[in-house]
Design a protein around this motif. Structure first.
Motif, short mmCIF file in Angstrom:
data_model
loop_
_atom_site.label_atom_id
_atom_site.label_comp_id
_atom_site.label_asym_id
_atom_site.label_seq_id
_atom_site.Cartn_x
_atom_site.Cartn_y
_atom_site.Cartn_z
N ASP A 187 6.23 9.95 2.93
CA ASP A 187 7.47 9.25 3.28
C ASP A 187 7.38 8.86 4.75
OD1 ASP A 187 9.99 8.34 3.83
OD2 ASP A 187 11.02 10.23 3.38
N CYS A 220 -3.21 15.00 0.01
CA CYS A 220 -3.73 15.83 -1.09
C CYS A 220 -4.16 17.19 -0.53
CB CYS A 220 -4.89 15.14 -1.82
SG CYS A 220 -6.39 14.92 -0.85
N TRP A 239 -0.92 8.89 0.66
CA TRP A 239 -0.81 10.12 -0.12
C TRP A 239 -1.51 11.27 0.59
CZ3 TRP A 239 1.59 10.16 -5.02
CH2 TRP A 239 1.98 8.90 -5.50
N GLN A 291 1.73 1.03 -5.20
CA GLN A 291 2.70 2.09 -4.93
C GLN A 291 2.37 3.41 -5.60
OE1 GLN A 291 5.29 1.86 -2.64
NE2 GLN A 291 3.99 0.08 -2.19
N GLU A 292 1.35 3.43 -6.45
CA GLU A 292 0.95 4.66 -7.12
C GLU A 292 -0.55 4.84 -6.95
OE1 GLU A 292 3.11 6.73 -8.35
OE2 GLU A 292 4.83 5.38 -8.09
N ILE A 293 -1.01 6.06 -7.25
CA ILE A 293 -2.46 6.26 -7.27
C ILE A 293 -3.01 5.44 -8.43
CG2 ILE A 293 -4.29 7.97 -7.59
CD1 ILE A 293 -2.36 10.08 -6.48
N TYR A 298 0.84 -1.20 0.00
CA TYR A 298 0.00 0.00 0.00
C TYR A 298 0.88 1.25 0.00
CZ TYR A 298 -4.24 -2.68 0.94
OH TYR A 298 -5.30 -3.54 0.84
N SER A 299 0.28 2.37 -0.36
CA SER A 299 0.98 3.66 -0.27
C SER A 299 0.04 4.71 0.30
CB SER A 299 1.49 4.10 -1.65
OG SER A 299 0.42 4.15 -2.59
N TRP A 337 -1.06 16.23 -5.20
CA TRP A 337 -0.85 14.95 -4.54
C TRP A 337 0.62 14.76 -4.19
CZ3 TRP A 337 -4.88 11.84 -3.17
CH2 TRP A 337 -6.13 12.17 -3.73
N LYS A 338 0.88 14.29 -2.99
CA LYS A 338 2.25 14.06 -2.54
C LYS A 338 2.31 12.74 -1.79
CE LYS A 338 5.84 15.80 0.58
NZ LYS A 338 6.16 16.77 1.65
N LYS A 339 3.22 11.88 -2.22
CA LYS A 339 3.35 10.58 -1.57
C LYS A 339 3.99 10.75 -0.20
CE LYS A 339 4.64 5.83 -2.74
NZ LYS A 339 5.29 4.98 -3.75
#
Length: 423
Positions: free
Chosen positions: A391, A313, A311, A369-371, A308-309, A387-389
């Motif tokens: 960390d 917004c 994000w 790992q991505e939208i 999963y990732s 959008w910013k992932k």
């Protein structure tokens, strides 16, 4: 002559009359063997209602159609019926809420519902407008019910019966828990009403929709292939035409292809994850106390950064957010359109500030790992946000995630106007 009711047994417009009859002690008999689409097309039925709609009530003085009119008639059969209040102002307020339920709730629910079942053209902007208008009405109803158990007075009236029956279609087909939780007093009111014995006798056990009903496209009529004329019998043979060279027969591999299986969502093809999204959603929903110690700790214990990732917004046009209910509707519409990702996502959307312009910020958990590309393609709201992932090795970002899940305030120094959850 008995009162004969021509209607389907599961029609919310029929419920109005049947519940009113229970409260009024009036006997209403359902027309035997009524079949929608058949019985209401007969000449006998069309004499009672020329446009063939249900319900219709046969009375000793003639037929009545239109569900609200029928419910009013049945209510008035009992002298001094408390369903119509105890004063002239009660009567006026009851009629007021009946009109409100019809024009502001039922009309917008139907505009949302009909295109999804193929009875009207489905247009996303039209659906968004219907939902926005419905939310505006529910806001008004919610405000009234904040200090009232019933719509008028201190007991059930015809206004409550008609309003609840109109809400019934929304609660059972369109309005999920995440939608109705924005209107807690409407929720309390609806569940209070449907548990009343006279309601329950007609409605049975009522269950809320777990998801918005899918869009059903009307099957297009297959074009008729050129009709083959029957071969005339024993016609005299005409002069033989020159034979055309025979077309080569398709090779075995060129035969008509079998229908291809529906492609799987690419997210279903990812390696299994140790994080079970439904387990997290259940933990989030069921944790009522010690949220930081139970739910937040549980989230980080479950979280799988490989499967999963996370994000952040931020809405790009916060300067436009000058009206609170418009801003809330904007966020609510976004969450409605994200319904296609419910199996693969969890989200929190915060509306921040006590004075306009309000800031809209969000946190999303996505499978992979991505939208997901299908979300970017199908949900046009995505491009309205930066959008910013996340960390998660950065402790500040990790704490920000925890605060957004928790609805912590003040958030970044400002109070929360609202917090909405997508789960």
């Amino acid at each position: 002559m008995a009162l004969i009711f021509h209607a389907g047994k599961t029609n919310k417009n029929s419920y109005k009359t049947l519940i009113a009859a229970e409260y009024s002690g009036v006997k209403v008999e359902l027309a035997p063997n009524f079949q929608m689409g058949v019985s209401n097309k007969t000449p006998e039925f069309l004499k009672m209602n020329p446009i063939g709609k249900i319900p219709v009530l046969e009375t000793p003085d003639g037929p009545i159609f239109e569900s609200n009119a029928i419910a009013r008639y049945v209510t008035r059969l009992k002298d001094d019926n408390p369903l119509y209040g105890s004063s002239l102002i009660d009567y006026a307020h009851i009629e007021q809420w009946i009109d409100f339920a019809s024009l502001e709730i039922d009309a917008h629910l139907l505009s949302w519902y009909r295109p999804r079942i193929g009875r009207a053209v489905y247009l996303p902007p039209a659906e968004e407008q219907a939902i926005t208008s419905l939310k505006r009405a529910l806001d008004a109803l919610n405000a009234h019910l904040a200090s009232n158990t019933f719509l008028v007075g201190h007991s059930v009236t015809l206004a409550d019966i008609i309003t609840t029956c109109n809400l019934y279609m929304g609660f059972t087909h369109l309005m999920t828990k995440s939608f109705t939780s924005e209107f807690p007093h409407v929720e309390r009111y609806f569940w209070t009403m449907v548990k009343q014995p006279n309601f329950k006798k007609i409605l049975g056990e009522v269950k809320q929709a777990e998801s918005v009903m899918p869009i059903t496209k009307k099957p297009s009529q297959p074009k008729e292939s050129a009709k083959q004329k029957p071969k005339p019998k024993d016609e005299p043979k005409k002069e033989a035409k020159k034979e055309e060279p025979a077309k080569p027969k398709p090779e075995a591999g060129e035969e008509e292809e079998a229908p291809k299986p529906k492609p799987k969502n690419p997210l279903d093809l990812l390696p299994p994850s140790k994080m079970i999204l439904d387990d997290w959603k259940r933990l989030y929903s069921n944790t009522k106390t010690n949220f930081r110690e139970v739910a937040i700790k549980g989230f980080w214990d479950m979280y799988d950064p490989e499967g999963y990732s996370l994000w952040f917004c931020d809405y790009k046009y916060n300067d436009e957010n000058t009206v609170s209910f418009v801003t809330l509707n904007k966020v609510g519409g976004f969450l409605q359109r994200m319904d296609l990702a419910r199996k693969y996502a969890f989200g929190k959307m915060l509306v921040i500030g006590s004075e306009p312009p309000f800031k809209v910020k969000g946190l999303w958990l996505f499978r992979g790992q991505e939208i997901p590309q299908f979300v970017l393609d199908e949900c046009y709201d995505m491009e309205l946000y930066e959008w910013k992932k996340v960390d998660i090795t950065d402790e500040e970002q990790k704490e920000r995630v925890s605060q957004m899940i928790e609805d912590y305030e003040p958030f970044e120094g400002q109070p929360l106007l609202d917090a909405k959850c997508f789960k």
